[in-house]
Scaffold this active site. Sequence first.
Site, short mmCIF file in Angstrom:
data_model
loop_
_atom_site.label_atom_id
_atom_site.label_comp_id
_atom_site.label_asym_id
_atom_site.label_seq_id
_atom_site.Cartn_x
_atom_site.Cartn_y
_atom_site.Cartn_z
N ASP A 146 -58.11 10.62 53.09
CA ASP A 146 -57.65 10.86 51.72
C ASP A 146 -56.16 10.58 51.58
O ASP A 146 -55.66 10.42 50.46
CB ASP A 146 -57.99 12.28 51.24
CG ASP A 146 -57.61 13.37 52.22
OD1 ASP A 146 -57.66 13.13 53.44
OD2 ASP A 146 -57.26 14.47 51.76
N TYR A 159 -58.76 26.57 48.81
CA TYR A 159 -58.38 25.59 49.83
C TYR A 159 -58.11 26.29 51.15
O TYR A 159 -58.59 25.89 52.22
CB TYR A 159 -57.12 24.83 49.36
CG TYR A 159 -56.85 23.58 50.15
CD1 TYR A 159 -57.34 22.35 49.72
CD2 TYR A 159 -56.12 23.61 51.33
CE1 TYR A 159 -57.11 21.19 50.43
CE2 TYR A 159 -55.89 22.46 52.05
CZ TYR A 159 -56.38 21.26 51.61
OH TYR A 159 -56.17 20.12 52.33
FE1 FEO Z 1 -56.05 16.10 52.53
FE2 FEO Z 1 -56.70 16.80 55.72
O1 FEO Z 1 -56.64 15.73 54.23
#
Ligand code: FEO
Length: 398
Positions: A83, A193
């Site tokens: 990402d 998160y």
């Molecule tokens: Fe946002 Fe560990 O990648």
Amino acid sequence: MPVRISDVVTWVGKTDWELRKFHGEEYSTHRGSSYNSYLLRAEKTVLMDTVWSPFSHEYVAALAAEVDMDSIDYVVVNHAEPDHSGALCEVMRRIPDVPIYCTANGVKSMRGMYHKDWNFHPVKTGDTLNIGKGLDLVFVEAPMLHWPDTMMSYLTGEAILFSNDAFGQHLASEGLYNDTVDTCELYQEAMKYYANILTPFSKLVTKKIQEFVGLNLPLKMICPSHGVIWRDNPMQIAEAYQKWALDYQEDQVVILYDTMWNATRRMAEFIAQGIKSAAPGLAVKCLNIGKSDKNDAITEVFKSKAVLVGSSTINRGFLSSVAAILEEMRGLAFKNKKAAAFGSYGWSGESVKQIEEALGGCGFEVIQPGLKMLWQPDADGERQCFEYGESIGSSLAG
Ligand code: FEO
């Protein structure tokens, strides 16, 4: 669209409004996300992290409109997960010889994923890169926060910490800063998160934050690689992380169950009433895990003192949605949580014992023998469930 965030730094990332699943299908992102990439322009020009590969072409097109790609002197890869490194192939196709600063583990990850022998410059904690105008990037390794390759970069003078995933949130927004978005949404996503990704590494989180605080560096902004930039009181998120890393819990119990013909659901609800009756100050939440978002449920587990798990018995075991959440909780290795099991059955009734064993395997303290109930609870069964909840509530309130 690029946004200048300081004299030197411009945000050149991508806001992904459509994202609803991340890490394959593993992590729900109800509010989208962003992949934050930064362009630093002093006497030298630095590109810090990129974006996820599906956006490679639009990302590089926007970047090339903002800066002459040939003027980029250095690329910094704080973390090689796709990402953030996904657009590197497209970037490096344009500037193949530009050095890439990353950790030694970052080199391994990128070679493993992209099979390219780019001009890697491995760095360690304390190494610096001068970018002119009296500014240095200082690299700080942060292994297992949350991959072995992870590092952070601190820009002196501007007092900006590029923290990568740490302090990030899957939150797409027009506002780029923490003081421009809804604070409740922001903290909901930041906690989700942490709960779903960083929980197993809490000890390292504490150590790394203490290490950073110990350096006594000025801090104007924390720029994570997802979500908003912490500009208003940036240390607030580091303080929240310090709290979350200390086996965080609120006055809450969560009851996770799945049910075939509502008997286990009814058990869950009577148990919940019993808990509430004995401990009115506790929030009690019932989630049918077969119908609930797994990552939201994990956030509720993160917030809870105790976790009750219930399932009907099927095929001498428990339901598959219950198996999935138990496996998730095992992997996240929550600490200092109490637990108990319950469930309905028609003839063999193995689920409760098996769930109890699995809860022990999650590292939870099983505080009551499990409650099994044959067929649907009748009036006496309802009373048993209520009393079971009362007993759990009393032990948690005491
Ligand atoms: Fe946002 Fe560990 O990648």
